[in-house]
Design a protein around this motif. Sequence first.
Motif, PDB file in Angstrom:
ATOM      1  N   GLU A   2     -24.793  38.257 -18.999  1.00 42.02           N
ATOM      2  CA  GLU A   2     -25.698  38.790 -20.021  1.00 42.02           C
ATOM      3  C   GLU A   2     -26.130  40.215 -19.688  1.00 42.02           C
ATOM      4  OE1 GLU A   2     -27.417  34.567 -21.723  1.00 42.02           O
ATOM      5  OE2 GLU A   2     -28.704  35.727 -20.386  1.00 42.02           O
ATOM      6  N   LEU A   8     -23.800  35.750 -24.869  1.00 43.44           N
ATOM      7  CA  LEU A   8     -22.600  35.507 -24.055  1.00 43.44           C
ATOM      8  C   LEU A   8     -21.279  35.741 -24.786  1.00 43.44           C
ATOM      9  CD1 LEU A   8     -23.215  32.281 -21.924  1.00 43.44           C
ATOM     10  CD2 LEU A   8     -23.097  34.664 -21.162  1.00 43.44           C
ATOM     11  N   THR A  63     -25.547  43.316 -22.242  1.00 40.87           N
ATOM     12  CA  THR A  63     -26.688  44.121 -22.701  1.00 40.87           C
ATOM     13  C   THR A  63     -26.769  45.466 -21.983  1.00 40.87           C
ATOM     14  OG1 THR A  63     -28.111  43.058 -21.053  1.00 40.87           O
ATOM     15  CG2 THR A  63     -28.090  42.087 -23.264  1.00 40.87           C
ATOM     16  N   GLN A 113     -24.205  33.309 -15.499  1.00 41.20           N
ATOM     17  CA  GLN A 113     -24.611  33.574 -16.892  1.00 41.20           C
ATOM     18  C   GLN A 113     -25.516  34.811 -16.961  1.00 41.20           C
ATOM     19  OE1 GLN A 113     -26.250  30.290 -19.251  1.00 41.20           O
ATOM     20  NE2 GLN A 113     -27.501  31.768 -20.369  1.00 41.20           N
ATOM     21  N   VAL A 122     -28.505  33.905 -27.713  1.00 44.19           N
ATOM     22  CA  VAL A 122     -27.663  34.104 -26.528  1.00 44.19           C
ATOM     23  C   VAL A 122     -26.594  35.163 -26.857  1.00 44.19           C
ATOM     24  CG1 VAL A 122     -26.027  32.956 -24.984  1.00 44.19           C
ATOM     25  CG2 VAL A 122     -28.094  31.755 -25.746  1.00 44.19           C
TER      26      VAL A 122
END
Length: 706
Positions: A274, A621, A278, A270, A619
């Motif tokens: 991310e 994702l 980003t 995860q 989040v």
Amino acid sequence: MSLMRNLPAALAAVALVGGLGLAAAPARKAAPAKPRLQESQMSLEKELLAKYGEGQRTRLERGMKQVTQFWRAEDGDAKAYEEFVRTNFAGDGPTLDALFERMEFALESFDGHTLEINRDFRMQTDLDRGTIYPFDETLAAYDPSAHVNDDFFANKIAFVVLLNFPLTTLEQRLSEGDNWSRRQWAEARLASRFSKRIPADVNLAIARAAADSEQYIAGYNVWMHHVVDEKGNRLFPAKMRLLSHWNLRDQIKADYGDSTNGLAKQRAIQQVMERIVTQTIPKAVVDNPRFDWNPFTNEVRPSTEKDFDEAILPAASAAPKLANAPEPDTRYAKLLADFQASRKADPYSPTAPTLIARRFDENRELPEARVRKMFEDVLTSPLVPRVAKLIEKRLGRPLEPFDVWYAGFKQRGKYSEAELDDIVRKKYPTAEAYKKDIPNILQKLGFSKERAEYVADNIIVHPARGSGHASGAAKRGYKAYLRTRVEKDGMNYKGYNIAVHEMGHNVEQTFSLNDIDHTLLSGVPNTAFTEALAFVFQGHDLELLGLVKPDAKSRALATLNDFWGTYEIAGVGLVDMAVWHWMYDHPNATPAQLKAATLQIARDTWNKYYAPVFGKKDVVLLGIYSHMIDSFLYLPDYPIGHMIAFQIERQMEKAGSIGPEFERMTKMGSVAPDLWMKKATGAPVGPEALLAATAEALPEIENAKD
Ligand SMILES: [Zn+2]
């Protein structure tokens, strides 16, 4: 998957222009010059209405308008235009019928033969036939239909069609289409082939952007042995190299089965995802095992372990410089380049003047607002928190964001993969053995002996080089091809499972071309339909081997698995849609601005539909899918596909037999999706069947005693 027809939207745009890479594109400035044709139109109207009668006014005015829209200086001056209209307007019934029939026949021939050429040129690369030489790749890349659009405008075949048959908007097809005759639908499909006249250099720019972003995505690997946790521990085995996002996501799914380290691995992945979204991922760690990387702290150090072969790494990665400089927003630069290339086509596509309109109005033929509502119906369904609670119970812990990819509803079957391999290998030692069994398989699926033999005669089975595909014909009388992997010692279970899926495509391809009233309507409404039909076959693969039918519990689990998958991908689809709107609203944006906007959209979507269930906000994702970068607004097809599959499967269940329903449905051809679905199941395309099946499945598992 199915080859050639119903290409994914993004690929279709590329396929249309394939081969252009070889031709030098002429330099082009603004939109092409147009001769003034207004006076010509007025005098033609007087002349031709006197000849054919007032009843032709609407057709003539529409036809001239459609031709004028695409007519350029290179097509001729006003005099040439007048001569063209005078000669080619089919002003009486018999001439119009003759024109329609000739076009239908000619285009079937063109499509059919170019497809045969294409398939033959790809034979060596597609089939398991030994060495692929460089010339095989050159042959495979050739597309004989690449320039057909240019050719048909240049020789005026396109203008003949535009002068005589109506271009339609999605709104017209939806509001009036239910009452159209089959011939009217065929005419609409005929005209729509020429609804765009995109200059070669624009197509080339789109193809280049697509190839460029595809290449970026194809090389976006993460070396997992070098992803460490806070203490520097390696969680993943040596040599593990995962492609973003597919392999990363599938690893999260696989790690539900690892009771020792699974959770730590999922959390690390995860973090990796991310960092990609980003763009805080250090550039140096992308597809590079020379560095160890802690995705939590973002610390990078030279790796102390070597689990790679120098020869396979790009030279640039060898730079000894230690860099934790972030990737410089390349992800968003690629997406922006896709957008900038796509919008160059807008002025040449008057009935669908944005890429968003081309995807929804043309490729999917479902209005964007309806699609959004369908997604929201799933995302806000009261079933979501119930399924979420069930997942928490099964996991024995609160949900974490990566649990959008929860895979624990998938049940291990009664037979191990090795046992299934054994059974299949004995039954199908060669491709021919499978081919010979097709009539039996189809009868088991409810087709009559006569229909089963008819379809089986139309299918040729080949051992595939890759995983498998189906390639139907485009001209009646030509065969449909089923390609699947056959190992040296026979077909294994995976190859068989794919063969059954591809056979579903082949059966659809056979009926929807050979048993349909108009070849202009051959096929199904869009990609989601062809895949849904193939999945109906594939879902019965064990029964076809004479093994037990899935019981109520395993069916319920499979439904919950699909529901959760639809919930996940519906949000991803909404993000993709919102990002394209943002780009159209901000055409001069920089990659950094696009990144900021995408992150905001991903967070907003998460906060609205997922945060209440997962108990965590902001989040990002939902922005991880690679399709977002290289597939031009393709992602909404996935949730739509799940919904369509449930609608079709439920109808088959209701009818009690697959065969006759399958044939009835596939003979409707490529009319609008809603019309097709209403005739197939009594309701338009929507999430209701999926939601109903989930509501039935939930108590089955909630109340289970285990
Ligand atoms: Zn398929």
